[in-house]
Motif scaffolding. Sequence first.
Motif, PDB file in Angstrom:
ATOM      1  N   ARG A   1       0.937  -1.437  -0.079  1.00 51.53           N
ATOM      2  CA  ARG A   1      -0.030  -0.114   0.167  1.00 51.53           C
ATOM      3  C   ARG A   1       0.854   0.742   0.062  1.00 51.53           C
ATOM      4  O   ARG A   1       0.454   2.997  -0.532  1.00 51.53           O
ATOM      5  N   VAL A   2       2.184   1.068   0.890  1.00 52.75           N
ATOM      6  CA  VAL A   2       2.861   2.331   0.475  1.00 52.75           C
ATOM      7  C   VAL A   2       2.961   2.521  -1.161  1.00 52.75           C
ATOM      8  O   VAL A   2       3.974   3.519  -0.844  1.00 52.75           O
ATOM      9  N   SER A   3       3.586   1.058  -1.443  1.00 52.30           N
ATOM     10  CA  SER A   3       3.991   1.672  -2.945  1.00 52.30           C
ATOM     11  C   SER A   3       3.147   2.219  -3.890  1.00 52.30           C
ATOM     12  O   SER A   3       3.877   3.163  -4.535  1.00 52.30           O
TER      13      SER A   3
ATOM     14  N   ARG B   1      -4.942  12.789  -5.682  1.00 52.49           N
ATOM     15  CA  ARG B   1      -5.510  12.776  -4.467  1.00 52.49           C
ATOM     16  C   ARG B   1      -6.052  12.261  -3.170  1.00 52.49           C
ATOM     17  O   ARG B   1      -5.882  11.566  -1.869  1.00 52.49           O
ATOM     18  N   THR B   2      -7.716  11.693  -3.875  1.00 55.61           N
ATOM     19  CA  THR B   2      -8.737  11.061  -3.609  1.00 55.61           C
ATOM     20  C   THR B   2      -8.017   9.724  -2.659  1.00 55.61           C
ATOM     21  O   THR B   2      -8.365   8.712  -2.052  1.00 55.61           O
ATOM     22  N   GLN B   3      -7.156   8.785  -4.212  1.00 54.85           N
ATOM     23  CA  GLN B   3      -6.243   7.755  -3.799  1.00 54.85           C
ATOM     24  C   GLN B   3      -5.118   7.695  -2.766  1.00 54.85           C
ATOM     25  O   GLN B   3      -5.526   6.842  -1.992  1.00 54.85           O
ATOM     26  N   LEU B   4      -4.402   8.627  -2.789  1.00 48.15           N
ATOM     27  CA  LEU B   4      -3.864   8.803  -1.911  1.00 48.15           C
ATOM     28  C   LEU B   4      -4.610   9.417  -0.073  1.00 48.15           C
ATOM     29  O   LEU B   4      -4.001   8.228   0.710  1.00 48.15           O
ATOM     30  N   VAL B   5      -5.551   9.978  -0.463  1.00 54.03           N
ATOM     31  CA  VAL B   5      -6.204   9.848   1.081  1.00 54.03           C
ATOM     32  C   VAL B   5      -7.298   8.912   1.773  1.00 54.03           C
ATOM     33  O   VAL B   5      -6.715   8.413   3.172  1.00 54.03           O
ATOM     34  N   SER B   6      -7.688   8.057   0.423  1.00 54.88           N
ATOM     35  CA  SER B   6      -7.663   6.919   0.961  1.00 54.88           C
ATOM     36  C   SER B   6      -6.869   5.772   1.506  1.00 54.88           C
ATOM     37  O   SER B   6      -6.915   4.928   2.285  1.00 54.88           O
ATOM     38  N   ILE B   7      -5.391   5.732   1.299  1.00 54.05           N
ATOM     39  CA  ILE B   7      -4.554   4.063   1.532  1.00 54.05           C
ATOM     40  C   ILE B   7      -4.013   4.977   2.321  1.00 54.05           C
ATOM     41  O   ILE B   7      -3.462   4.420   4.187  1.00 54.05           O
ATOM     42  N   SER B   8      -3.950   6.710   2.638  1.00 55.15           N
ATOM     43  CA  SER B   8      -3.926   6.833   4.199  1.00 55.15           C
ATOM     44  C   SER B   8      -4.547   6.554   5.657  1.00 55.15           C
ATOM     45  O   SER B   8      -3.581   6.257   6.874  1.00 55.15           O
ATOM     46  N   LYS B   9      -5.945   6.096   5.144  1.00 60.48           N
ATOM     47  CA  LYS B   9      -6.646   6.401   6.152  1.00 60.48           C
ATOM     48  C   LYS B   9      -6.632   4.198   5.878  1.00 60.48           C
ATOM     49  O   LYS B   9      -6.731   3.803   7.335  1.00 60.48           O
TER      50      LYS B   9
ATOM     51  N   MET C   1       1.133  16.030  -1.510  1.00 60.30           N
ATOM     52  CA  MET C   1      -0.405  16.540  -1.684  1.00 60.30           C
ATOM     53  C   MET C   1      -0.542  17.096  -0.927  1.00 60.30           C
ATOM     54  O   MET C   1      -2.175  16.839  -0.627  1.00 60.30           O
ATOM     55  N   GLY C   2      -0.030  17.226  -0.209  1.00 61.36           N
ATOM     56  CA  GLY C   2      -1.092  18.040   1.555  1.00 61.36           C
ATOM     57  C   GLY C   2      -1.077  16.762   2.510  1.00 61.36           C
ATOM     58  O   GLY C   2      -1.977  17.124   3.449  1.00 61.36           O
ATOM     59  N   ILE C   3      -0.331  15.314   1.529  1.00 60.48           N
ATOM     60  CA  ILE C   3      -1.344  14.868   2.558  1.00 60.48           C
ATOM     61  C   ILE C   3       0.549  13.903   3.484  1.00 60.48           C
ATOM     62  O   ILE C   3       1.025  13.694   3.022  1.00 60.48           O
ATOM     63  N   SER C   4       0.309  13.348   4.897  1.00 62.16           N
ATOM     64  CA  SER C   4       1.340  13.049   5.391  1.00 62.16           C
ATOM     65  C   SER C   4       1.625  11.734   4.477  1.00 62.16           C
ATOM     66  O   SER C   4       0.350  11.376   4.567  1.00 62.16           O
ATOM     67  N   VAL C   5       2.581  11.255   4.892  1.00 65.28           N
ATOM     68  CA  VAL C   5       3.065   9.976   3.765  1.00 65.28           C
ATOM     69  C   VAL C   5       2.946   9.435   4.444  1.00 65.28           C
ATOM     70  O   VAL C   5       3.633   9.232   5.785  1.00 65.28           O
TER      71      VAL C   5
END
Length: 489
Positions: free
Chosen positions: A23-25, A33-41, A178-182
Amino acid sequence: MVNQRDIEKRVNNSTDRQYVLERVSDFENSDDRTQLVSISKELFPYEKKYLPEYKGNCDVLICTVGMREAPIILSLISVKPKKSILLHTQGSEHVADKILTDPDIEKLNIEFEKIEIDDLDAAHNYDVLKNDVLQQIGNRQNVRIDPTAGRKIMGTAVGSFAFFYRIPMIYLHAEEKMGISVPFTGKICDIENPYDYYGDVDMQILKANFDNGYFDAAAEVCEQLRGKVKDLALGKKLDLLQDFILVYCDWDRFLHSSFAPNNKERKDESYLSNRLRSVYADCERYGIKLVSEDDLKQNIEFLEEIENHWKPGTNIVDKFRLFDLFQNAQRRAMQGKYDDATARLYRCLEMCATLLMEKEGVCDINDIDYEKFAVDHGMTEEDLFARFKELSDFDSPRSPPGLNDIMTILQVINVPSAHMYGRMNSSDENGENLRDKRNRSLLAHGTNPITREDYNVLFNGTEKIIASTLGKKDFKQLAIQSDIPTLLI
């Protein structure tokens, strides 16, 4: 961006490890960005589970609360404090409530307290921190402030408060995309306090105390700084500065004139010139400049003179101690201690009287041979006492004579300093002279403190009498030698 080896080391469960790495990959390869938020959660529960534990000692963690609970939850899980104070605004209180009900947070059994602050009003926030927070956190070294979340003005106010009160700070640092914590880049970092490192504010306070004659206060600030400052060069400077200030502390309390029955029993620390010379030598060695070199040399010379004129077991009166006391009086007046200053000026006048009588051949003012004194000045003892009565309304001096008696005798033989004393003690429009004002002071016989105006009149008169007694040349030289230098820090 993400350190794969770090994840492999932290996530000890193989199934979890494989999932996190995949998931980190995906996160790294996505620009949605929507996908990034989803993965972060999705990865947040794993971040909580495998977050490294904070190594510092923290019983109380104070956090600013913004519109996201995640960074605060991660800080709490890493630090594991016994108590946490959540500083929320009216708009972020619901986020604070989410933190309290997080299942992983509930397991930690942290004692929570919510305190409301403002989004923008830094002055209000400072007041809340000082009155509602500072009073209940005990040992500040076991407290940490985390300003990671919340608006910038909140973080600025809280950070300034933490730095000023020397409360250690931490920060949850994470890389962003994109403003989301990795995910899995967040870690707790200690924030170096610049005040602890360089002590700039305290150095200003130290200098102000020293330059205004509050030597004990300056020494206390210096001692506190020595235990906190981390800059090596400044640390060495503070070591020398502490020794330097302590010389002036002892000078201000007249250690150079302390009683001893003989020279052998004099305390080594009473030789202030040696101590000051030693500090000067160390400053030269390390290239440190605390005060003007010329001023320092003058002080050393003055202290040497005082030490060389020391006599065992006697009440020492000489021009150096007289001027030392005069300068000490001025420092007390500068601090608003007018009764203290007046007592010192009065002693200056007594010393002047003693020195003036010594010039007239009188070795002991407590045992004056008035017949010989009169003959030496071309009169009889009867003439001397008759003139004394004209000036004082008393038949003869007391035994032993007081200051007024001696100055009156000296007026009889037309000593200029004594005539100045007589004029200084003439009654004012209220029918009160300076001697009366001194005698009603708190440090004499009365209950009415000396005012600044009273002191200034007494000072001006005493200054003229000392200058007349010592001579203008000596007065000017002694003023230069005994003047306390200002710190160059």
